[in-house]
Scaffold this motif. Structure first.
Motif, PDB file in Angstrom:
ATOM      1  N   ASP A 285       0.824  -1.219   0.000  1.00 24.87           N
ATOM      2  CA  ASP A 285       0.000   0.000   0.000  1.00 24.87           C
ATOM      3  C   ASP A 285       0.856   1.267   0.000  1.00 24.87           C
ATOM      4  O   ASP A 285       0.627   2.177  -0.795  1.00 24.87           O
ATOM      5  CB  ASP A 285      -0.945   0.016   1.214  1.00 24.87           C
ATOM      6  CG  ASP A 285      -2.093  -0.986   1.070  1.00 24.87           C
ATOM      7  OD1 ASP A 285      -2.202  -1.630   0.003  1.00 24.87           O
ATOM      8  OD2 ASP A 285      -2.876  -1.124   2.033  1.00 24.87           O
ATOM      9  N   ALA A 286       1.829   1.321   0.890  1.00 23.08           N
ATOM     10  CA  ALA A 286       2.647   2.542   0.984  1.00 23.08           C
ATOM     11  C   ALA A 286       3.530   2.731  -0.253  1.00 23.08           C
ATOM     12  O   ALA A 286       3.522   3.812  -0.844  1.00 23.08           O
ATOM     13  CB  ALA A 286       3.466   2.530   2.268  1.00 23.08           C
ATOM     14  N   PRO A 287       4.275   1.698  -0.687  1.00 26.90           N
ATOM     15  CA  PRO A 287       5.062   1.885  -1.910  1.00 26.90           C
ATOM     16  C   PRO A 287       4.193   2.270  -3.111  1.00 26.90           C
ATOM     17  O   PRO A 287       4.607   3.100  -3.922  1.00 26.90           O
ATOM     18  CB  PRO A 287       5.713   0.512  -2.143  1.00 26.90           C
ATOM     19  CG  PRO A 287       5.614  -0.231  -0.865  1.00 26.90           C
ATOM     20  CD  PRO A 287       4.548   0.395  -0.044  1.00 26.90           C
ATOM     21  N   LEU A 288       2.988   1.738  -3.202  1.00 25.59           N
ATOM     22  CA  LEU A 288       2.102   2.084  -4.326  1.00 25.59           C
ATOM     23  C   LEU A 288       1.574   3.516  -4.195  1.00 25.59           C
ATOM     24  O   LEU A 288       1.469   4.236  -5.188  1.00 25.59           O
ATOM     25  CB  LEU A 288       0.900   1.145  -4.378  1.00 25.59           C
ATOM     26  CG  LEU A 288       0.911  -0.036  -5.322  1.00 25.59           C
ATOM     27  CD1 LEU A 288      -0.504  -0.599  -5.418  1.00 25.59           C
ATOM     28  CD2 LEU A 288       1.447   0.305  -6.698  1.00 25.59           C
ATOM     29  N   ALA A 289       1.258   3.916  -2.962  1.00 28.91           N
ATOM     30  CA  ALA A 289       0.725   5.271  -2.745  1.00 28.91           C
ATOM     31  C   ALA A 289       1.765   6.308  -3.164  1.00 28.91           C
ATOM     32  O   ALA A 289       1.419   7.408  -3.596  1.00 28.91           O
ATOM     33  CB  ALA A 289       0.335   5.457  -1.281  1.00 28.91           C
ATOM     34  N   ALA A 290       3.034   5.951  -3.033  1.00 30.73           N
ATOM     35  CA  ALA A 290       4.104   6.895  -3.391  1.00 30.73           C
ATOM     36  C   ALA A 290       4.330   6.978  -4.896  1.00 30.73           C
ATOM     37  O   ALA A 290       5.037   7.866  -5.367  1.00 30.73           O
ATOM     38  CB  ALA A 290       5.396   6.491  -2.678  1.00 30.73           C
ATOM     39  N   VAL A 291       3.747   6.038  -5.651  1.00 32.05           N
ATOM     40  CA  VAL A 291       3.877   6.084  -7.109  1.00 32.05           C
ATOM     41  C   VAL A 291       2.941   7.165  -7.623  1.00 32.05           C
ATOM     42  O   VAL A 291       1.734   7.101  -7.404  1.00 32.05           O
ATOM     43  CB  VAL A 291       3.511   4.711  -7.738  1.00 32.05           C
ATOM     44  CG1 VAL A 291       3.445   4.803  -9.254  1.00 32.05           C
ATOM     45  CG2 VAL A 291       4.512   3.643  -7.305  1.00 32.05           C
ATOM     46  N   ARG A 292       3.513   8.176  -8.290  1.00 32.25           N
ATOM     47  CA  ARG A 292       2.681   9.325  -8.644  1.00 32.25           C
ATOM     48  C   ARG A 292       1.883   9.114  -9.927  1.00 32.25           C
ATOM     49  O   ARG A 292       0.745   9.537 -10.017  1.00 32.25           O
ATOM     50  CB  ARG A 292       3.525  10.582  -8.724  1.00 32.25           C
ATOM     51  CG  ARG A 292       3.659  11.256  -7.363  1.00 32.25           C
ATOM     52  CD  ARG A 292       3.978  12.726  -7.488  1.00 32.25           C
ATOM     53  NE  ARG A 292       5.165  12.941  -8.287  1.00 32.25           N
ATOM     54  CZ  ARG A 292       6.408  12.838  -7.817  1.00 32.25           C
ATOM     55  NH1 ARG A 292       6.583  12.537  -6.555  1.00 32.25           N
ATOM     56  NH2 ARG A 292       7.449  13.028  -8.595  1.00 32.25           N
ATOM     57  N   GLY A 293       2.496   8.477 -10.907  1.00 29.63           N
ATOM     58  CA  GLY A 293       1.814   8.328 -12.192  1.00 29.63           C
ATOM     59  C   GLY A 293       0.508   7.562 -12.037  1.00 29.63           C
ATOM     60  O   GLY A 293       0.361   6.734 -11.136  1.00 29.63           O
TER      61      GLY A 293
END
Ligand code: DGY
Length: 419
Positions: A173-181
């Motif tokens: 969840d956190a690594p994905l939330a940091a993906v901006r695109g």
């Protein structure tokens, strides 16, 4: 039981496509990498020849850099699964396979499966020179992980949640939330024709999945130039790599080849200990972008039980038996901490119990010398597989079936433990 053996065999025959097995007709109409390896483990009891072909067809789709692709696409089924061959257009990428594939990878369970397939019928294996042909490709696959996908500690990183095999685990969840695109276009969801919306990853997750995949594809899937905004080191991937590296050692011995697979496995085992979280009592993934450990108890953190000479076996067994996973009192083993707020009984990898991770843990319990416990979990797998019509995953509390049915690895891995 005769029911399990004949029904599981029937599922494997239904899903066989001539040279490989689809994970399930409908939801997954192509060949998937780690599915194929798990499927071969069961198929070896039905037909050692087919089990060899299962792995050979996947190895035949290897890229020039050694990677084994997440999916090998069957032709003419492009609108049945997304993202398909027309999304990846792998034929435009230098060094890709001679057949259309995805550019991502999946966990490296293949060499382990190849050894098990060989052991099912060593004579037939030698006659067809199965290991002679598979070994160099399996070595190239592990070399890809080592040279192109390893961090300073020597552990492989994944560049997409799909690569971990546990797509929507709360640990991402956190690594994905940091993906901006985010994916601009419309997000096709053919999967929802075959499984309920509450059992699959969400649309918001799919937008990130497609955006990440498109970024990687547009960089030519070249790991040296692809600035991957998702980069995670995963204990489950590492554990399967170690087990497969040890299998390569056995295969090399069988072939009379001198190699350093045992040393490699030992180095990986040492590096794996960096992922240990003493307070949680399990191994945890690390986000290599933020450098933050993802401090959850998830099934991936238990899979190191299959690694020989692990430092924290007793604590890990304690976690498996304790309130977070309740081995023996929950159904199989939940994919996520039963007590955590993120736990979800039906949504894919956010809680449901899966048969492949149960099979890995049966092998882990055996590795620890816990034969009775391994037998009990194996028997539960067999009973649950038949009663759920070989469901993809189960509610870990009620045992209700979720996802698709007549799922190949559910059949293959339950069969493996009952012949
Ligand atoms: C899917 O489509 O849900 C698969 O898990 C991706 O590999």
């Amino acid at each position: 039981s005769p029911d399990l053996v004949s029904e599981a065999t029937r599922v494997l025959m239904e899903n066989w496509r001539g040279l490989y097995t689809v994970p399930a007709s409908g939801l997954y109409p192509h060949q998937w990498s780690w599915d194929s390896a798990f499927i071969a483990v069961g198929l070896r009891h039905v037909s050692p020849r087919r089990a060899q072909q299962e792995l050979e067809s996947l190895l035949g789709a290897q890229w020039a850099d050694g990677r084994l692709p997440q999916i090998v696409f069957a032709s003419g089924r492009d609108d049945e699964y997304s993202p398909g061959a027309s999304f990846w257009r792998s034929e435009l990428i230098p060094g890709s396979a001679p057949v259309p594939t995805a550019g991502l990878i999946q966990p490296p369970n293949h060499a382990w499966a190849a050894l098990l397939v060989h052991e099912a019928d060593p004579e037939e294996s030698r006659r067809r020179r199965f290991l002679d042909r598979a070994y160099p490709r399996l070595v190239a696959w592990h070399e890809y992980l080592r040279r192109r996908r390893s961090d300073e500690a020597g552990l492989a990183f994944t560049v997409h949640p799909w690569e971990t095999g546990m797509d929507n685990s709360p640990a991402w969840d956190a690594p994905l939330a940091a993906v901006r695109g985010t994916f601009g276009g419309n997000v096709p969801r053919p999967d929802l024709r075959h499984a309920d919306v509450t059992e699959r990853p969400s649309n918001a997750e799919y937008e990130k999945y497609l955006s990440l995949a498109a970024t990687y594809r547009d960089a030519g899937c070249d790991d040296s130039v692809a600035a991957t905004p998702f980069r995670v080191t995963d204990p489950g991937v590492t554990a399967l790599w170690i087990r497969s590296e040890l299998a390569l050692g056995r295969i090399a011995e069988e072939l009379g080849i001198e190699a350093d697979h045992a040393d490699r496995a030992a180095a990986l085992t040492e590096a794996l200990e960096d992922l240990w979280d003493a307070e949680l009592g399990c191994y945890v993934p690390v986000d290599r972008v933020s450098c933050e450990p993802q401090r959850f108890r998830s099934i991936t953190g238990l899979l190191p039980l299959i690694v020989p000479d692990l430092l924290h076996v007793d604590e890990l067994l304690g976690t498996l038996h304790g309130e977070h996973f309740r081995l023996g009192r929950s159904v199989l083993v939940p994919s996520f901490d039963l007590t955590a707020p993120e736990f979800d009984t039906s949504r894919y990898w956010r809680g449901p119990a899966w048969f492949n991770t149960a099979w890995v843990l049966v092998n882990g319990l055996l590795e620890c010398g816990l034969e009775t416990e391994a037998r009990v979990l194996a028997d539960t797998m067999g009973a649950r597989a038949v009663e759920s019509d070989f469901a993809e995953y189960l509610d870990p509390i009620t045992g209700a079936a979720h996802g698709t049915r007549r799922f190949s690895w559910t059949a293959a891995l339950s069969l493996d433990l009952h012949v």
